[in-house]
Design a protein around this motif. Sequence first.
Motif, PDB file in Angstrom:
ATOM      1  N   TRP A 158       1.158  -0.420   7.779  1.00  0.00           N
ATOM      2  CA  TRP A 158       0.940  -1.773   7.269  1.00  0.00           C
ATOM      3  C   TRP A 158       2.314  -2.418   7.140  1.00  0.00           C
ATOM      4  O   TRP A 158       3.267  -1.786   6.675  1.00  0.00           O
ATOM      5  N   LYS A 159       2.425  -3.692   7.537  1.00  0.00           N
ATOM      6  CA  LYS A 159       3.713  -4.385   7.440  1.00  0.00           C
ATOM      7  C   LYS A 159       3.532  -5.708   6.707  1.00  0.00           C
ATOM      8  O   LYS A 159       2.646  -6.494   7.048  1.00  0.00           O
ATOM      9  N   ASN A 160       4.395  -5.930   5.738  1.00  0.00           N
ATOM     10  CA  ASN A 160       4.437  -7.205   5.034  1.00  0.00           C
ATOM     11  C   ASN A 160       5.290  -8.148   5.881  1.00  0.00           C
ATOM     12  O   ASN A 160       6.506  -7.977   5.978  1.00  0.00           O
ATOM     13  N   GLU A 161       4.666  -9.107   6.510  1.00  0.00           N
ATOM     14  CA  GLU A 161       5.378 -10.011   7.418  1.00  0.00           C
ATOM     15  C   GLU A 161       6.400 -10.884   6.691  1.00  0.00           C
ATOM     16  O   GLU A 161       7.385 -11.290   7.286  1.00  0.00           O
ATOM     17  N   GLU A 162       6.173 -11.158   5.412  1.00  0.00           N
ATOM     18  CA  GLU A 162       7.102 -12.000   4.658  1.00  0.00           C
ATOM     19  C   GLU A 162       8.376 -11.271   4.247  1.00  0.00           C
ATOM     20  O   GLU A 162       9.464 -11.829   4.305  1.00  0.00           O
TER      21      GLU A 162
ATOM     22  N   GLY B 211       9.155  -7.896   5.284  1.00  0.00           N
ATOM     23  CA  GLY B 211       9.567  -6.879   6.248  1.00  0.00           C
ATOM     24  C   GLY B 211       9.294  -5.452   5.811  1.00  0.00           C
ATOM     25  O   GLY B 211       9.601  -4.506   6.541  1.00  0.00           O
ATOM     26  N   LEU B 212       8.706  -5.257   4.627  1.00  0.00           N
ATOM     27  CA  LEU B 212       8.442  -3.907   4.128  1.00  0.00           C
ATOM     28  C   LEU B 212       7.325  -3.249   4.931  1.00  0.00           C
ATOM     29  O   LEU B 212       6.300  -3.870   5.214  1.00  0.00           O
ATOM     30  N   ILE B 213       7.536  -1.994   5.293  1.00  0.00           N
ATOM     31  CA  ILE B 213       6.532  -1.228   6.032  1.00  0.00           C
ATOM     32  C   ILE B 213       6.077  -0.061   5.167  1.00  0.00           C
ATOM     33  O   ILE B 213       6.889   0.659   4.581  1.00  0.00           O
TER      34      ILE B 213
ATOM     35  N   PRO C 230      10.618   1.901   6.327  1.00  0.00           N
ATOM     36  CA  PRO C 230      11.771   1.054   6.088  1.00  0.00           C
ATOM     37  C   PRO C 230      11.379  -0.413   5.901  1.00  0.00           C
ATOM     38  O   PRO C 230      10.199  -0.752   5.852  1.00  0.00           O
ATOM     39  N   ARG C 231      12.383  -1.232   5.852  1.00  0.00           N
ATOM     40  CA  ARG C 231      12.213  -2.682   5.779  1.00  0.00           C
ATOM     41  C   ARG C 231      12.871  -3.242   7.040  1.00  0.00           C
ATOM     42  O   ARG C 231      13.997  -2.889   7.361  1.00  0.00           O
ATOM     43  N   ILE C 232      12.152  -4.101   7.752  1.00  0.00           N
ATOM     44  CA  ILE C 232      12.697  -4.711   8.957  1.00  0.00           C
ATOM     45  C   ILE C 232      12.722  -6.219   8.765  1.00  0.00           C
ATOM     46  O   ILE C 232      11.674  -6.863   8.723  1.00  0.00           O
TER      47      ILE C 232
END
Length: 85
Positions: A15-19, A21-23, A40-42
């Motif tokens: 799951w990725k938080n698009e706002e 970047g947290l995965i 990680p966070r991207i």
Amino acid sequence: MAGYDPEQDKKIAEWKNEETGLIISIMQYGEGEPKLQVGPRILKKKDGSDRAPMKAGRLSVEDVMWLYDIIDEVKDELSDMVGPE
């Protein structure tokens, strides 16, 4: 005893938080028990492309609210893989 083998490290769900970047992902190493990984966070570059992954670090209130919104789905997915103890 052999060291870490990246070939045995499997990502089962993500799951990725698009706002922010947290995965959040469910990972399994070899035949071991699937476990939840935070990070990680991207982050995005100014041109819109992805930067290199970085540690998740401390979670913002936005990260916590997003995690709160998806936690039942994550729990159900992980529970289906691990089963009751």
